[in-house]
Design an enzyme around this catalytic site. Structure first.
Site, PDB file in Angstrom:
ATOM      1  N   CYS A   8      86.677 -18.896 -51.839  1.00 44.71           N
ATOM      2  CA  CYS A   8      85.677 -17.800 -51.191  1.00 44.71           C
ATOM      3  C   CYS A   8      86.772 -16.728 -50.921  1.00 44.71           C
ATOM      4  O   CYS A   8      87.936 -16.785 -50.846  1.00 44.71           O
ATOM      5  CB  CYS A   8      84.988 -18.079 -49.976  1.00 44.71           C
ATOM      6  SG  CYS A   8      83.997 -19.638 -50.182  1.00 44.71           S
ATOM      7  N   HIS A   9      85.975 -15.485 -50.562  1.00 45.39           N
ATOM      8  CA  HIS A   9      86.905 -14.485 -49.993  1.00 45.39           C
ATOM      9  C   HIS A   9      87.397 -14.201 -48.873  1.00 45.39           C
ATOM     10  O   HIS A   9      86.864 -15.083 -47.824  1.00 45.39           O
ATOM     11  CB  HIS A   9      86.244 -13.203 -50.190  1.00 45.39           C
ATOM     12  CG  HIS A   9      85.676 -12.842 -51.655  1.00 45.39           C
ATOM     13  ND1 HIS A   9      85.016 -13.314 -52.484  1.00 45.39           N
ATOM     14  CD2 HIS A   9      86.217 -11.680 -52.421  1.00 45.39           C
ATOM     15  CE1 HIS A   9      84.683 -12.796 -53.657  1.00 45.39           C
ATOM     16  NE2 HIS A   9      85.537 -11.806 -53.496  1.00 45.39           N
ATOM     17  N   ASN A  10      88.716 -13.750 -48.560  1.00 45.90           N
ATOM     18  CA  ASN A  10      89.427 -13.559 -47.333  1.00 45.90           C
ATOM     19  C   ASN A  10      89.743 -15.157 -46.787  1.00 45.90           C
ATOM     20  O   ASN A  10      89.890 -16.197 -47.623  1.00 45.90           O
ATOM     21  CB  ASN A  10      88.622 -12.753 -46.498  1.00 45.90           C
ATOM     22  CG  ASN A  10      88.724 -11.432 -47.070  1.00 45.90           C
ATOM     23  OD1 ASN A  10      89.472 -10.876 -47.771  1.00 45.90           O
ATOM     24  ND2 ASN A  10      87.442 -10.710 -46.895  1.00 45.90           N
ATOM     25  N   MET A  12      87.224 -17.183 -45.619  1.00 41.97           N
ATOM     26  CA  MET A  12      86.170 -18.021 -45.421  1.00 41.97           C
ATOM     27  C   MET A  12      86.119 -19.427 -45.970  1.00 41.97           C
ATOM     28  O   MET A  12      85.548 -20.342 -45.520  1.00 41.97           O
ATOM     29  CB  MET A  12      84.891 -17.248 -46.280  1.00 41.97           C
ATOM     30  CG  MET A  12      83.710 -18.055 -46.387  1.00 41.97           C
ATOM     31  SD  MET A  12      82.405 -17.000 -47.353  1.00 41.97           S
ATOM     32  CE  MET A  12      81.029 -18.270 -47.483  1.00 41.97           C
ATOM     33  N   ASP A  66      81.577 -18.188 -53.318  1.00 43.39           N
ATOM     34  CA  ASP A  66      80.558 -17.519 -52.292  1.00 43.39           C
ATOM     35  C   ASP A  66      79.898 -16.530 -53.220  1.00 43.39           C
ATOM     36  O   ASP A  66      78.547 -16.286 -52.731  1.00 43.39           O
ATOM     37  CB  ASP A  66      81.505 -16.726 -51.190  1.00 43.39           C
ATOM     38  CG  ASP A  66      82.740 -16.143 -51.585  1.00 43.39           C
ATOM     39  OD1 ASP A  66      82.898 -15.853 -52.691  1.00 43.39           O
ATOM     40  OD2 ASP A  66      83.117 -15.390 -50.773  1.00 43.39           O
TER      41      ASP A  66
END
Length: 146
Positions: A8-10, A12, A66
């Site tokens: 997922c991004h960052n 997450m 995500d």
């Protein structure tokens, strides 16, 4: 047991795994890949490939991403074509993965894909489902002109 790669991004992916482990204990065959905007495609692909091999016991691997069509989803899609029993899911959430956690141990990758998409509703889909809507192109050979 199905391996899980949560990508997922960052932060997450790590946040989701930490929450799952707080509930169920250490998750075997589970790896996270946090995608940061400054990551190159090569760095992301390498991390995803390492995660795939780390989590695979031969029963299959599920990539849990995500955002549809975002870099983690695309990297997973490319890897899944080269690996049997590999599925790519997008639109995941902590609640959905909490509900699906017991299914890792007794479902095939295909059964898992079907169940998580049904349970997730309209916000969750898979690479397989997207390919059914948009089948791969067929190369049409040009007709020789005389």
């Amino acid at each position: 047991m199905l391996g899980w790669v949560i990508a997922c991004h960052n932060n997450m992916a790590l946040d989701i795994r930490d929450a799952l482990e707080a509930q169920a204990g250490v998750l075997p065959q589970c790896c996270t890949v946090n995608f940061w905007p400054e990551m190159s495609n090569n760095m992301l692909s390498r991390a995803m490939c390492d995660a795939l091999h780390y989590t695979d016991s031969g029963d299959g691997v599920i990539f849990l991403t995500d955002i549809p069509a975002a870099p983690p989803y695309r990297a997973a899609a490319l890897l899944s074509h080269k690996h049997p029993e590999c599925e790519v899911i997008c639109g995941i959430s902590l609640l959905l993965l909490q509900a699906m956690l017991p299914a890792r141990e007794n479902l095939s990758s295909e059964q898992f894909r079907q169940q998580i998409v049904e349970l997730g509703g309209e916000s969750v889909t898979s690479l397989w489902h997207q390919q059914q809507k948009n089948p791969p192109f067929v190369l049409i050979k040009p007709v020789a002109r005389q």
